[in-house]
Design a protein around this motif. Structure first.
Motif, PDB file in Angstrom:
ATOM      1  N   LEU A  13      14.167   3.834 -11.782  1.00 16.13           N
ATOM      2  CA  LEU A  13      12.924   3.563 -11.263  1.00 16.13           C
ATOM      3  C   LEU A  13      12.768   2.056 -11.434  1.00 16.13           C
ATOM      4  O   LEU A  13      12.108   1.275 -10.680  1.00 16.13           O
ATOM      5  N   SER A  14      12.986   1.579 -12.711  1.00 13.49           N
ATOM      6  CA  SER A  14      12.909   0.168 -13.031  1.00 13.49           C
ATOM      7  C   SER A  14      13.799  -0.854 -11.998  1.00 13.49           C
ATOM      8  O   SER A  14      13.496  -1.911 -11.576  1.00 13.49           O
ATOM      9  N   ASP A  15      14.944  -0.191 -11.911  1.00 10.88           N
ATOM     10  CA  ASP A  15      15.820  -0.939 -10.828  1.00 10.88           C
ATOM     11  C   ASP A  15      15.165  -0.975  -9.447  1.00 10.88           C
ATOM     12  O   ASP A  15      15.346  -2.159  -8.752  1.00 10.88           O
ATOM     13  N   LEU A  16      14.384  -0.040  -8.987  1.00 15.68           N
ATOM     14  CA  LEU A  16      13.810   0.246  -7.850  1.00 15.68           C
ATOM     15  C   LEU A  16      12.818  -0.606  -7.813  1.00 15.68           C
ATOM     16  O   LEU A  16      12.496  -1.360  -6.851  1.00 15.68           O
ATOM     17  N   PHE A  17      12.023  -0.835  -8.730  1.00 15.06           N
ATOM     18  CA  PHE A  17      11.042  -1.895  -8.727  1.00 15.06           C
ATOM     19  C   PHE A  17      11.471  -3.360  -8.637  1.00 15.06           C
ATOM     20  O   PHE A  17      10.933  -3.971  -7.657  1.00 15.06           O
ATOM     21  N   ASP A  18      12.491  -3.508  -9.325  1.00 17.50           N
ATOM     22  CA  ASP A  18      12.954  -4.910  -9.202  1.00 17.50           C
ATOM     23  C   ASP A  18      13.467  -5.297  -7.497  1.00 17.50           C
ATOM     24  O   ASP A  18      13.306  -6.278  -7.319  1.00 17.50           O
ATOM     25  N   GLU A  19      13.950  -4.140  -6.912  1.00 24.94           N
ATOM     26  CA  GLU A  19      14.671  -4.039  -5.733  1.00 24.94           C
ATOM     27  C   GLU A  19      13.649  -4.494  -4.709  1.00 24.94           C
ATOM     28  O   GLU A  19      13.376  -5.246  -3.691  1.00 24.94           O
ATOM     29  N   ASP A  35       0.825  -1.085  -8.676  1.00 20.48           N
ATOM     30  CA  ASP A  35      -0.248  -0.110  -9.301  1.00 20.48           C
ATOM     31  C   ASP A  35       0.556   0.991 -10.063  1.00 20.48           C
ATOM     32  O   ASP A  35      -0.097   1.250 -11.288  1.00 20.48           O
ATOM     33  N   LEU A  36       1.725   1.566  -9.476  1.00 22.65           N
ATOM     34  CA  LEU A  36       2.330   2.583 -10.260  1.00 22.65           C
ATOM     35  C   LEU A  36       2.935   1.962 -11.548  1.00 22.65           C
ATOM     36  O   LEU A  36       2.796   2.626 -12.614  1.00 22.65           O
ATOM     37  N   ALA A  37       3.390   0.688 -11.472  1.00 24.43           N
ATOM     38  CA  ALA A  37       4.077   0.308 -12.744  1.00 24.43           C
ATOM     39  C   ALA A  37       2.756  -0.117 -13.769  1.00 24.43           C
ATOM     40  O   ALA A  37       3.222   0.292 -15.074  1.00 24.43           O
ATOM     41  N   ALA A  38       1.675  -0.320 -13.296  1.00 24.47           N
ATOM     42  CA  ALA A  38       0.730  -0.650 -14.264  1.00 24.47           C
ATOM     43  C   ALA A  38       0.216   0.780 -14.820  1.00 24.47           C
ATOM     44  O   ALA A  38      -0.017   0.680 -15.916  1.00 24.47           O
ATOM     45  N   HIS A  39       0.214   1.835 -14.064  1.00 26.46           N
ATOM     46  CA  HIS A  39      -0.004   3.185 -14.629  1.00 26.46           C
ATOM     47  C   HIS A  39       1.122   3.444 -15.750  1.00 26.46           C
ATOM     48  O   HIS A  39       0.563   4.212 -16.643  1.00 26.46           O
ATOM     49  N   LEU A  40       2.014   3.266 -15.410  1.00 30.76           N
ATOM     50  CA  LEU A  40       3.206   3.803 -16.431  1.00 30.76           C
ATOM     51  C   LEU A  40       3.175   3.092 -17.576  1.00 30.76           C
ATOM     52  O   LEU A  40       3.260   3.457 -18.669  1.00 30.76           O
ATOM     53  N   VAL A  41       2.961   1.569 -17.534  1.00 33.70           N
ATOM     54  CA  VAL A  41       2.776   0.928 -18.755  1.00 33.70           C
ATOM     55  C   VAL A  41       1.269   1.338 -19.455  1.00 33.70           C
ATOM     56  O   VAL A  41       1.561   1.672 -20.863  1.00 33.70           O
ATOM     57  N   LEU A  42       0.339   1.709 -19.005  1.00 35.81           N
ATOM     58  CA  LEU A  42      -0.754   2.087 -19.688  1.00 35.81           C
ATOM     59  C   LEU A  42      -0.474   3.561 -20.281  1.00 35.81           C
ATOM     60  O   LEU A  42      -0.995   3.487 -21.271  1.00 35.81           O
ATOM     61  N   ARG A  43       0.270   4.277 -19.670  1.00 38.73           N
ATOM     62  CA  ARG A  43       0.223   5.582 -20.129  1.00 38.73           C
ATOM     63  C   ARG A  43       1.071   5.702 -21.540  1.00 38.73           C
ATOM     64  O   ARG A  43       0.574   6.295 -22.338  1.00 38.73           O
ATOM     65  N   VAL A  72      -2.716  -6.782 -12.623  1.00 37.86           N
ATOM     66  CA  VAL A  72      -2.639  -8.042 -12.116  1.00 37.86           C
ATOM     67  C   VAL A  72      -1.902  -9.055 -12.868  1.00 37.86           C
ATOM     68  O   VAL A  72      -1.295 -10.090 -12.598  1.00 37.86           O
ATOM     69  N   LYS A  73      -1.078  -8.260 -13.877  1.00 34.49           N
ATOM     70  CA  LYS A  73      -0.063  -9.052 -14.709  1.00 34.49           C
ATOM     71  C   LYS A  73       1.175  -9.188 -13.836  1.00 34.49           C
ATOM     72  O   LYS A  73       1.221  -8.665 -12.778  1.00 34.49           O
ATOM     73  N   ASP A  74       1.933 -10.147 -14.416  1.00 32.00           N
ATOM     74  CA  ASP A  74       3.420 -10.552 -13.738  1.00 32.00           C
ATOM     75  C   ASP A  74       4.212  -9.129 -13.598  1.00 32.00           C
ATOM     76  O   ASP A  74       4.210  -8.577 -14.476  1.00 32.00           O
ATOM     77  N   PHE A  75       4.235  -8.866 -12.369  1.00 33.56           N
ATOM     78  CA  PHE A  75       5.077  -7.620 -12.097  1.00 33.56           C
ATOM     79  C   PHE A  75       6.479  -7.463 -12.484  1.00 33.56           C
ATOM     80  O   PHE A  75       6.943  -6.388 -13.047  1.00 33.56           O
ATOM     81  N   THR A  76       7.240  -8.481 -12.899  1.00 34.37           N
ATOM     82  CA  THR A  76       8.337  -8.811 -13.509  1.00 34.37           C
ATOM     83  C   THR A  76       8.296  -8.041 -14.939  1.00 34.37           C
ATOM     84  O   THR A  76       9.128  -7.638 -15.512  1.00 34.37           O
ATOM     85  N   TRP A  77       7.114  -8.742 -15.647  1.00 30.30           N
ATOM     86  CA  TRP A  77       6.817  -8.270 -17.140  1.00 30.30           C
ATOM     87  C   TRP A  77       6.675  -6.685 -16.937  1.00 30.30           C
ATOM     88  O   TRP A  77       6.969  -6.134 -18.017  1.00 30.30           O
ATOM     89  N   LEU A  78       5.832  -6.219 -16.038  1.00 23.10           N
ATOM     90  CA  LEU A  78       5.429  -4.673 -15.646  1.00 23.10           C
ATOM     91  C   LEU A  78       6.599  -4.099 -15.873  1.00 23.10           C
ATOM     92  O   LEU A  78       6.898  -2.788 -16.693  1.00 23.10           O
TER      93      LEU A  78
END
Length: 212
Positions: A13-19, A35-43, A72-78
């Motif tokens: 999934l992280s690879d797909l986010f980066d792609e 939005d989905l990445a933020a959800h996973l980090v919060l979880r 709103v944070k940097d997507f690469t960081w998420l």
């Protein structure tokens, strides 16, 4: 560690986010990959707001506010935070990794894949076994809103079945374990399964709202 397929799904999934980047669609409209990445980090990392992902009311509103702040944070960081794995604690416990974490990362991986034109995968047998174990563990909970029919689940091409809901008439949903998991988690339109049985039972299954 053998059997911990959550790490595999997390990495894919992280690879797909980066792609795909932060604005790609997901099955969870109107959520994007951001939005989905933020959800996973919060979880995994916000122990105060995390329970609000499943609890309603004020706790749920708190979780949504904090998720929006993360988005709103940097997507690469998420993406990198997700890839790095959970912090020490609850989400590193073995049964958590085998059941809720595997379910979470498999389903959300497919939320991104399917929304971006990628069809079903052919999973390795060991992953299918792990997913079938999770399908079989408590399907009655995910099917609790099904009324007016019973429900049986079948791993397609095998004799393995599990009853998800008692009742008559009864329907059967057959498919690979990952597709059954998607169906039970409310991704009925994306899941590649076969629903069979009496017409009334099939109609009840089609109307039902599956998932958490």
């Amino acid at each position: 560690m053998a059997g911990f397929f959550d790490a595999v799904e997390r990495a894919r999934l992280s690879d797909l986010f980066d792609e795909l980047g932060p604005q790609a669609p997901t099955l969870l409209e109107p959520w994007t990959t951001r939005d989905l990445a933020a959800h996973l980090v919060l979880r995994e990392r916000d122990y105060l707001a995390g329970p609000g992902l499943v609890l309603p009311g004020g706790w749920g509103r708190l979780a949504e506010r904090r998720r929006r702040a993360l988005a709103v944070k940097d997507f690469t960081w998420l993406s990198a935070t997700i890839r790095s794995g959970p912090p020490p604690g609850f989400f590193r416990i073995g049964w958590v990794r085998r059941v809720p974490n595997l379910n979470e990362f498999f389903v959300h991986h497919e939320d991104v894949r399917r929304a971006n034109g990628r069809g079903p995968r052919t999973s390795e047998h060991a992953l299918d076994v792990a997913l079938w174990r999770n399908v079989s563990r408590a399907p009655w909970f995910l099917a609790r809103r099904l009324h007016g029919a019973g429900l049986e689940l079948q791993w397609a091409g095998t004799a393995q079945t599990v009853r998800a809901r008692r009742g008559e008439p009864a329907a059967r949903i057959a498919g690979p374990p990952g597709e059954l998991l998607l169906y039970l988690f409310g991704r009925q339109s994306a899941a590649h399964v076969e629903v069979s049985g009496p017409d009334a039972a099939i109609e009840a299954v089609r109307r039902a709202r599956f998932g958490m």
